[in-house]
Design an enzyme around this catalytic site. Structure first.
Site, PDB file in Angstrom:
ATOM      1  N   ALA A 180       5.633  -4.429   4.421  1.00 34.73           N
ATOM      2  CA  ALA A 180       5.950  -5.921   3.992  1.00 34.73           C
ATOM      3  C   ALA A 180       7.027  -6.444   4.488  1.00 34.73           C
ATOM      4  O   ALA A 180       7.550  -7.909   4.157  1.00 34.73           O
ATOM      5  CB  ALA A 180       6.287  -5.565   2.473  1.00 34.73           C
ATOM      6  N   ASN A 200       8.863   1.173  -1.207  1.00 34.80           N
ATOM      7  CA  ASN A 200       8.487   1.925   0.290  1.00 34.80           C
ATOM      8  C   ASN A 200       9.358   0.983   1.261  1.00 34.80           C
ATOM      9  O   ASN A 200       9.717   1.947   2.368  1.00 34.80           O
ATOM     10  CB  ASN A 200       7.033   1.802   0.704  1.00 34.80           C
ATOM     11  N   HIS A 257      12.341  -9.739  -0.207  1.00 32.38           N
ATOM     12  CA  HIS A 257      13.116  -8.493   0.275  1.00 32.38           C
ATOM     13  C   HIS A 257      14.264  -8.991   1.077  1.00 32.38           C
ATOM     14  O   HIS A 257      13.962  -9.788   2.013  1.00 32.38           O
ATOM     15  CB  HIS A 257      12.365  -7.466   1.054  1.00 32.38           C
TER      16      HIS A 257
HETATM   17  N1  LIG Z   1       5.200  -0.300   3.743  1.00 34.24           N
HETATM   18  C1  LIG Z   1       5.150  -1.277   2.716  1.00 34.24           C
HETATM   19  O1  LIG Z   1       5.452  -2.226   2.915  1.00 34.24           O
HETATM   20  C2  LIG Z   1       4.109  -1.094   1.636  1.00 34.24           C
HETATM   21  C3  LIG Z   1       3.650   0.175   1.121  1.00 34.24           C
HETATM   22  N2  LIG Z   1       2.787   0.360  -0.002  1.00 34.24           N
HETATM   23  C4  LIG Z   1       2.025   1.799  -0.102  1.00 34.24           C
HETATM   24  O2  LIG Z   1       0.629   1.519   0.143  1.00 34.24           O
HETATM   25  C5  LIG Z   1       0.027   2.217  -1.168  1.00 34.24           C
HETATM   26  C6  LIG Z   1      -1.293   1.489  -1.380  1.00 34.24           C
HETATM   27  O3  LIG Z   1      -1.162   0.220  -1.834  1.00 34.24           O
HETATM   28  P1  LIG Z   1      -2.175  -0.703  -2.423  1.00 34.24           P
HETATM   29  O4  LIG Z   1      -3.231  -0.788  -1.607  1.00 34.24           O
HETATM   30  O5  LIG Z   1      -1.445  -1.788  -2.684  1.00 34.24           O
HETATM   31  O6  LIG Z   1      -2.572   0.099  -3.597  1.00 34.24           O
HETATM   32  P2  LIG Z   1      -3.892  -0.154  -4.605  1.00 34.24           P
HETATM   33  O7  LIG Z   1      -3.523   0.718  -5.725  1.00 34.24           O
HETATM   34  O8  LIG Z   1      -4.370  -1.341  -4.731  1.00 34.24           O
HETATM   35  O9  LIG Z   1      -4.881   0.978  -3.828  1.00 34.24           O
HETATM   36  C7  LIG Z   1      -4.702   2.289  -3.636  1.00 34.24           C
HETATM   37  C8  LIG Z   1      -5.960   2.878  -3.110  1.00 34.24           C
HETATM   38  O10 LIG Z   1      -5.818   4.273  -2.917  1.00 34.24           O
HETATM   39  C9  LIG Z   1      -6.744   5.322  -3.474  1.00 34.24           C
HETATM   40  N3  LIG Z   1      -6.163   6.364  -3.847  1.00 34.24           N
HETATM   41  C10 LIG Z   1      -5.318   6.701  -4.437  1.00 34.24           C
HETATM   42  N4  LIG Z   1      -4.971   7.910  -4.322  1.00 34.24           N
HETATM   43  C11 LIG Z   1      -6.045   8.532  -3.420  1.00 34.24           C
HETATM   44  C12 LIG Z   1      -6.209   9.782  -2.977  1.00 34.24           C
HETATM   45  N5  LIG Z   1      -5.751  11.021  -3.615  1.00 34.24           N
HETATM   46  N6  LIG Z   1      -7.013  10.072  -2.360  1.00 34.24           N
HETATM   47  C13 LIG Z   1      -7.899   8.989  -1.747  1.00 34.24           C
HETATM   48  N7  LIG Z   1      -7.675   7.690  -2.213  1.00 34.24           N
HETATM   49  C14 LIG Z   1      -6.652   7.531  -3.097  1.00 34.24           C
HETATM   50  C15 LIG Z   1      -6.970   4.278  -4.806  1.00 34.24           C
HETATM   51  O11 LIG Z   1      -8.303   4.916  -5.149  1.00 34.24           O
HETATM   52  P3  LIG Z   1      -8.603   4.576  -6.780  1.00 34.24           P
HETATM   53  O12 LIG Z   1      -8.346   3.293  -7.089  1.00 34.24           O
HETATM   54  O13 LIG Z   1     -10.159   4.884  -6.715  1.00 34.24           O
HETATM   55  O14 LIG Z   1      -7.807   5.566  -7.538  1.00 34.24           O
HETATM   56  C16 LIG Z   1      -7.145   2.969  -4.097  1.00 34.24           C
HETATM   57  O15 LIG Z   1      -8.377   2.654  -3.622  1.00 34.24           O
HETATM   58  C17 LIG Z   1       1.107   2.088  -2.029  1.00 34.24           C
HETATM   59  O16 LIG Z   1       0.935   3.308  -3.161  1.00 34.24           O
HETATM   60  C18 LIG Z   1       2.349   2.262  -1.630  1.00 34.24           C
HETATM   61  O17 LIG Z   1       2.655   3.594  -1.267  1.00 34.24           O
HETATM   62  C19 LIG Z   1       2.477  -0.520  -0.682  1.00 34.24           C
HETATM   63  C20 LIG Z   1       2.962  -1.961  -0.265  1.00 34.24           C
HETATM   64  C21 LIG Z   1       3.886  -2.149   0.572  1.00 34.24           C
HETATM   65  O1  LIG Z   2       4.677  -4.924  -0.872  1.00 34.13           O
HETATM   66  C1  LIG Z   2       5.855  -5.031  -1.307  1.00 34.13           C
HETATM   67  O2  LIG Z   2       6.604  -6.203  -1.101  1.00 34.13           O
HETATM   68  C2  LIG Z   2       6.648  -3.874  -0.944  1.00 34.13           C
HETATM   69  C3  LIG Z   2       6.059  -2.701  -1.770  1.00 34.13           C
HETATM   70  O3  LIG Z   2       5.355  -2.817  -2.589  1.00 34.13           O
HETATM   71  C4  LIG Z   2       6.852  -1.408  -1.259  1.00 34.13           C
HETATM   72  O4  LIG Z   2       7.596  -1.463  -0.481  1.00 34.13           O
HETATM   73  O5  LIG Z   2       6.191  -0.460  -1.903  1.00 34.13           O
END
Ligand SMILES: NC(=O)C1=CN([C@@H]2O[C@H](COP(=O)(O)OP(=O)(O)OC[C@H]3O[C@@H](n4cnc5c(N)ncnc54)[C@H](OP(=O)(O)O)[C@@H]3O)[C@@H](O)[C@H]2O)C=CC1
Ligand SMILES: O=C([O-])CC(=O)C(=O)O
Length: 265
Positions: free
Chosen positions: A114, A183, A213
């Site tokens: 992000a 994150n 951010h």
């Molecule tokens: N680096 C960055 O800037 C950011 C990082 N993130 C990270 O990305 C992750 C995902 O975000 P986002 O897509 O918005 O989250 P969502 O909740 O929209 O989607 C997460 C997906 O992962 C699946 N999932 C969860 N646990 C498992 C598992 N053990 N095995 C397989 N699939 C799994 C979920 O399945 P189901 O729905 O069926 O449970 C869902 O489809 C966040 O949790 C965060 O850690 C997020 C935002 C910013």
């Molecule tokens: O998507 C964003 O803005 C940031 C976020 O959720 C994360 O860092 O986990």
């Protein structure tokens, strides 16, 4: 042809799959998606188990959460698959970070996600000293509620009519207490080589239509301030919509076919 498997079909994973199927990167094939629950009807690629992803892909793209990185990253790397990590906060666990760094022959990289400016922070921090760094994140209150919060805290955050600071701590603490919202604090810490150095502040603001951010760092190479204002994903208000695009860009660099007319890495 590079074979890609994606873990997670949510606000990040689904648009990543769609972008790859639409040809965002040349010569990649999405072999399937590993997901917790059954994928919705009409999902454009098959649902597969992690074992199949490991057996048949070249690169695994994690878009599922810190717990998935903690549980499966070392196994993936030891199988020889490369791993693109979206849940950067998992690496706030120093033990896991050490095990992942030691594992191979697969390589892992962390997407910028992000935020931006992390390339410059890596450059500035590489051979020099960092005096101070901070990340101030502002999101809609509803996106910040956590299961560990007591009822009174949840109510205070949910009903606030003005911006309130709900957390101050290090990037390591931020990743642990807000695993789906901060994150980026870990990403900044990883870029600068220290998660303890990064002072994180999290603000719940009912008027925050855009997630912001603000990243600041003072180093011996210069002083930096980046302000990022992202539209939240329509599918998950915790997550900025740009993250899926960042994952595709990071993947394009990892597979050696960077997107864009001129390659900027
Ligand atoms: N680096 C960055 O800037 C950011 C990082 N993130 C990270 O990305 C992750 C995902 O975000 P986002 O897509 O918005 O989250 P969502 O909740 O929209 O989607 C997460 C997906 O992962 C699946 N999932 C969860 N646990 C498992 C598992 N053990 N095995 C397989 N699939 C799994 C979920 O399945 P189901 O729905 O069926 O449970 C869902 O489809 C966040 O949790 C965060 O850690 C997020 C935002 C910013
Ligand atoms: O998507 C964003 O803005 C940031 C976020 O959720 C994360 O860092 O986990």
């Amino acid at each position: 042809m590079t074979k890609i498997a994606v873990i997670g079909a949510g606000a990040i994973g689904r648009p990543v799959v769609e972008a790859l199927l639409a040809g965002a990167i040349d010569d990649v094939e999405v072999i399937g998606v590993v997901n917790d629950k059954p994928l919705p009807d009409g999902f454009p690629v098959p649902q597969i188990h992690l074992a199949e992803a490991i057996a048949t892909s070249d690169v695994i793209v994690e878009c599922a959460g810190q717990a998935v990185v903690a549980r499966h990253a070392v196994e993936i790397l030891e199988s020889g698959r490369d791993l693109l990590v979206t849940s950067a906060g998992a690496l706030a666990d120093a033990g896991l970070a050490t095990r992942m760094t030691a594992a191979g022959p697969g390589r892992f990289v962390v997407t910028s996600g992000a935020v931006g400016g992390v390339d410059l922070l890596v450059s500035a921090g590489s051979y020099g000293s960092v005096q101070r760094a901070s990340v101030t994140t502002t999101k809609l209150p509803g996106a910040l509620l956590q299961p560990w919060m007591d009822d009174a805290t949840q109510e205070r955050i949910r009903t606030t009519t003005e911006p309130i600071t709900i957390f101050e701590g290090t990037a390591e603490e931020a990743a642990r207490f807000f695993p789906r919202s901060l994150n980026v604090a870990a990403t900044v810490g990883l870029a600068l080589g220290s998660l303890d150095l990064v002072e994180v502040r999290l603000i719940a603001d009912p008027a925050a239509e855009l997630t912001s951010h603000v990243i600041e760092a003072d180093t011996d190479a210069g002083s930096y301030r980046f302000e990022i204002r992202n539209h939240p994903s329509p599918d998950n208000p915790r997550t900025s919509g740009v993250v899926a695009r960042a994952v595709v860009r990071s993947l394009s660099v990892l597979v050696g076919r960077p997107v864009g007319a001129v390659s900027i890495i």
